[in-house]
Design a protein around this motif. Structure first.
Motif, PDB file in Angstrom:
ATOM      1  N   ALA A  25      46.902  27.445  50.043  1.00 38.47           N
ATOM      2  CA  ALA A  25      46.151  26.216  50.284  1.00 38.47           C
ATOM      3  C   ALA A  25      46.467  25.218  49.177  1.00 38.47           C
ATOM      4  O   ALA A  25      46.445  25.569  47.995  1.00 38.47           O
ATOM      5  CB  ALA A  25      44.644  26.505  50.318  1.00 38.47           C
ATOM      6  N   HIS A  26      46.790  23.987  49.603  1.00 39.87           N
ATOM      7  CA  HIS A  26      47.110  22.916  48.650  1.00 39.87           C
ATOM      8  C   HIS A  26      48.249  23.330  47.716  1.00 39.87           C
ATOM      9  O   HIS A  26      48.258  22.983  46.537  1.00 39.87           O
ATOM     10  CB  HIS A  26      45.879  22.539  47.834  1.00 39.87           C
ATOM     11  N   GLY A  27      49.196  24.085  48.248  1.00 33.88           N
ATOM     12  CA  GLY A  27      50.351  24.494  47.464  1.00 33.88           C
ATOM     13  C   GLY A  27      50.084  25.619  46.483  1.00 33.88           C
ATOM     14  O   GLY A  27      50.935  25.925  45.648  1.00 33.88           O
ATOM     15  N   GLU A  28      48.901  26.257  46.556  1.00 32.76           N
ATOM     16  CA  GLU A  28      48.551  27.334  45.631  1.00 32.76           C
ATOM     17  C   GLU A  28      48.380  28.643  46.390  1.00 32.76           C
ATOM     18  O   GLU A  28      47.796  28.670  47.480  1.00 32.76           O
ATOM     19  CB  GLU A  28      47.266  27.000  44.878  1.00 32.76           C
ATOM     20  N   VAL A  29      48.850  29.713  45.784  1.00 30.91           N
ATOM     21  CA  VAL A  29      48.773  31.040  46.395  1.00 30.91           C
ATOM     22  C   VAL A  29      47.613  31.804  45.765  1.00 30.91           C
ATOM     23  O   VAL A  29      47.485  31.861  44.541  1.00 30.91           O
ATOM     24  CB  VAL A  29      50.081  31.830  46.190  1.00 30.91           C
ATOM     25  N   THR A  30      46.775  32.376  46.630  1.00 30.98           N
ATOM     26  CA  THR A  30      45.654  33.199  46.182  1.00 30.98           C
ATOM     27  C   THR A  30      45.728  34.544  46.879  1.00 30.98           C
ATOM     28  O   THR A  30      45.909  34.597  48.103  1.00 30.98           O
ATOM     29  CB  THR A  30      44.302  32.534  46.508  1.00 30.98           C
ATOM     30  N   ILE A  31      45.607  35.611  46.110  1.00 30.67           N
ATOM     31  CA  ILE A  31      45.542  36.944  46.707  1.00 30.67           C
ATOM     32  C   ILE A  31      44.230  37.599  46.305  1.00 30.67           C
ATOM     33  O   ILE A  31      43.640  37.271  45.279  1.00 30.67           O
ATOM     34  CB  ILE A  31      46.727  37.844  46.281  1.00 30.67           C
ATOM     35  N   GLU A  32      43.771  38.523  47.155  1.00 30.46           N
ATOM     36  CA  GLU A  32      42.608  39.340  46.832  1.00 30.46           C
ATOM     37  C   GLU A  32      43.034  40.796  46.781  1.00 30.46           C
ATOM     38  O   GLU A  32      43.861  41.241  47.592  1.00 30.46           O
ATOM     39  CB  GLU A  32      41.504  39.159  47.875  1.00 30.46           C
ATOM     40  N   VAL A  33      42.467  41.516  45.819  1.00 29.21           N
ATOM     41  CA  VAL A  33      42.753  42.940  45.676  1.00 29.21           C
ATOM     42  C   VAL A  33      41.436  43.678  45.460  1.00 29.21           C
ATOM     43  O   VAL A  33      40.434  43.091  45.045  1.00 29.21           O
ATOM     44  CB  VAL A  33      43.724  43.220  44.506  1.00 29.21           C
ATOM     45  N   ASP A  34      41.442  44.970  45.740  1.00 35.15           N
ATOM     46  CA  ASP A  34      40.257  45.788  45.515  1.00 35.15           C
ATOM     47  C   ASP A  34      40.058  46.029  44.018  1.00 35.15           C
ATOM     48  O   ASP A  34      41.043  46.095  43.260  1.00 35.15           O
ATOM     49  CB  ASP A  34      40.403  47.143  46.221  1.00 35.15           C
ATOM     50  N   PRO A  35      38.804  46.194  43.596  1.00 34.91           N
ATOM     51  CA  PRO A  35      38.551  46.456  42.175  1.00 34.91           C
ATOM     52  C   PRO A  35      39.306  47.660  41.630  1.00 34.91           C
ATOM     53  O   PRO A  35      39.766  47.634  40.486  1.00 34.91           O
ATOM     54  CB  PRO A  35      37.033  46.683  42.134  1.00 34.91           C
ATOM     55  N   ALA A  36      39.461  48.686  42.431  1.00 33.58           N
ATOM     56  CA  ALA A  36      40.136  49.896  41.963  1.00 33.58           C
ATOM     57  C   ALA A  36      41.609  49.668  41.664  1.00 33.58           C
ATOM     58  O   ALA A  36      42.224  50.426  40.897  1.00 33.58           O
ATOM     59  CB  ALA A  36      39.982  51.022  42.996  1.00 33.58           C
ATOM     60  N   ASP A  37      42.197  48.614  42.255  1.00 30.53           N
ATOM     61  CA  ASP A  37      43.641  48.379  42.109  1.00 30.53           C
ATOM     62  C   ASP A  37      43.979  47.270  41.119  1.00 30.53           C
ATOM     63  O   ASP A  37      45.155  46.973  40.914  1.00 30.53           O
ATOM     64  CB  ASP A  37      44.247  48.006  43.473  1.00 30.53           C
ATOM     65  N   VAL A  38      42.980  46.643  40.517  1.00 34.56           N
ATOM     66  CA  VAL A  38      43.239  45.412  39.774  1.00 34.56           C
ATOM     67  C   VAL A  38      44.181  45.630  38.592  1.00 34.56           C
ATOM     68  O   VAL A  38      45.093  44.822  38.364  1.00 34.56           O
ATOM     69  CB  VAL A  38      41.912  44.754  39.320  1.00 34.56           C
ATOM     70  N   VAL A  39      44.004  46.692  37.828  1.00 34.95           N
ATOM     71  CA  VAL A  39      44.855  46.900  36.653  1.00 34.95           C
ATOM     72  C   VAL A  39      46.301  47.154  37.087  1.00 34.95           C
ATOM     73  O   VAL A  39      47.244  46.578  36.520  1.00 34.95           O
ATOM     74  CB  VAL A  39      44.335  48.067  35.794  1.00 34.95           C
ATOM     75  N   ALA A  40      46.487  47.986  38.105  1.00 34.96           N
ATOM     76  CA  ALA A  40      47.841  48.297  38.576  1.00 34.96           C
ATOM     77  C   ALA A  40      48.526  47.048  39.133  1.00 34.96           C
ATOM     78  O   ALA A  40      49.712  46.806  38.853  1.00 34.96           O
ATOM     79  CB  ALA A  40      47.780  49.394  39.634  1.00 34.96           C
ATOM     80  N   VAL A  41      47.795  46.246  39.896  1.00 34.15           N
ATOM     81  CA  VAL A  41      48.380  45.048  40.489  1.00 34.15           C
ATOM     82  C   VAL A  41      48.757  44.033  39.418  1.00 34.15           C
ATOM     83  O   VAL A  41      49.866  43.479  39.419  1.00 34.15           O
ATOM     84  CB  VAL A  41      47.404  44.418  41.509  1.00 34.15           C
ATOM     85  N   LEU A  42      47.859  43.783  38.483  1.00 31.67           N
ATOM     86  CA  LEU A  42      48.147  42.792  37.446  1.00 31.67           C
ATOM     87  C   LEU A  42      49.279  43.245  36.529  1.00 31.67           C
ATOM     88  O   LEU A  42      50.090  42.425  36.086  1.00 31.67           O
ATOM     89  CB  LEU A  42      46.884  42.506  36.638  1.00 31.67           C
TER      90      LEU A  42
END
Length: 203
Positions: A25-42
């Motif tokens: 939206a408006h040229g920006e990318v937003t993703i959602e992840v589950d709390p359990a996966d946040v450290v691995a994803v980041l």
């Protein structure tokens, strides 16, 4: 938009299985992840050569309790249920010159989330601020304590269910020679304009 779509494809290739939602939206990318996966994803977003988000620009809390409600403030207060809390991470890649927003929705009754201080050390005070103002618990944080409010402060002032007048007020007691806390005492407000008329007097 093309750059945003390219970034979205890179992010999906990097950690697609852990992404629960992706929007542009408006040229920006937003993703959602589950709390359990946040450290691995980041961690993956930081280390993967196609994304290489070396920098955490910001980490903030959000209360979505009244999000999308178009009504008076009084109606909003009456309609509020448990807080709908989220932690939002804003990432920057200096290598590829792109940005990404990562959102994690939390259990309103138990807003627990793993700390990412080991991923980006600068998250230390960001997480303390979110804990102080929203009540989010970052498990594994080395020193999770209040940052902006006083040690004896009650509640979390940025949550929508926090009363505007607060719970307690503090003042310095000259007799006790220390700061004391007392229940909030707010004098009644008179909202009717005070009109002073002088015509006809003293004639």
């Amino acid at each position: 938009m093309a750059n945003s779509e390219q970034l979205a494809e890179r992010v999906k290739a990097c950690c697609g299985d852990s992404i629960t939602s992706l929007t542009i939206a408006h040229g920006e990318v937003t993703i959602e992840v589950d709390p359990a996966d946040v450290v691995a994803v980041l961690t993956e977003l930081r280390d993967d050569t196609q994304t290489r988000f070396e920098e955490l620009i910001d980490l903030c809390g959000v209360d979505y309790t009244t999000y999308g409600i178009e009504s008076s403030a009084e109606d909003e207060l009456q309609s509020m249920g448990p807080p709908h809390l989220a932690v939002v991470y804003h990432l920057l890649s200096l290598t590829h010159n792109h940005r990404l927003r990562v959102r994690v929705l939390l259990d309103p009754e138990h807003p627990l989330l793993a700390s990412i201080v080991d991923v980006w050390p600068c998250a230390d005070w960001f997480e303390r601020e979110a804990f102080d103002l929203y009540g989010m618990i970052f498990q594994g944080h080395p020193d999770l304590r209040r940052l902006l409010t006083d040690y004896g402060f009650i509640g979390h002032p940025f949550r929508k269910d926090f009363p505007i007048s607060g719970h307690v007020e503090m003042r310095y007691d000259d007799e006790r020679k220390r700061v004391v806390y007392e229940p909030v005492s707010i004098p009644p407000r008179v909202l009717v304009p005070k009109v002073i008329r002088t015509e006809g007097y003293g004639d």
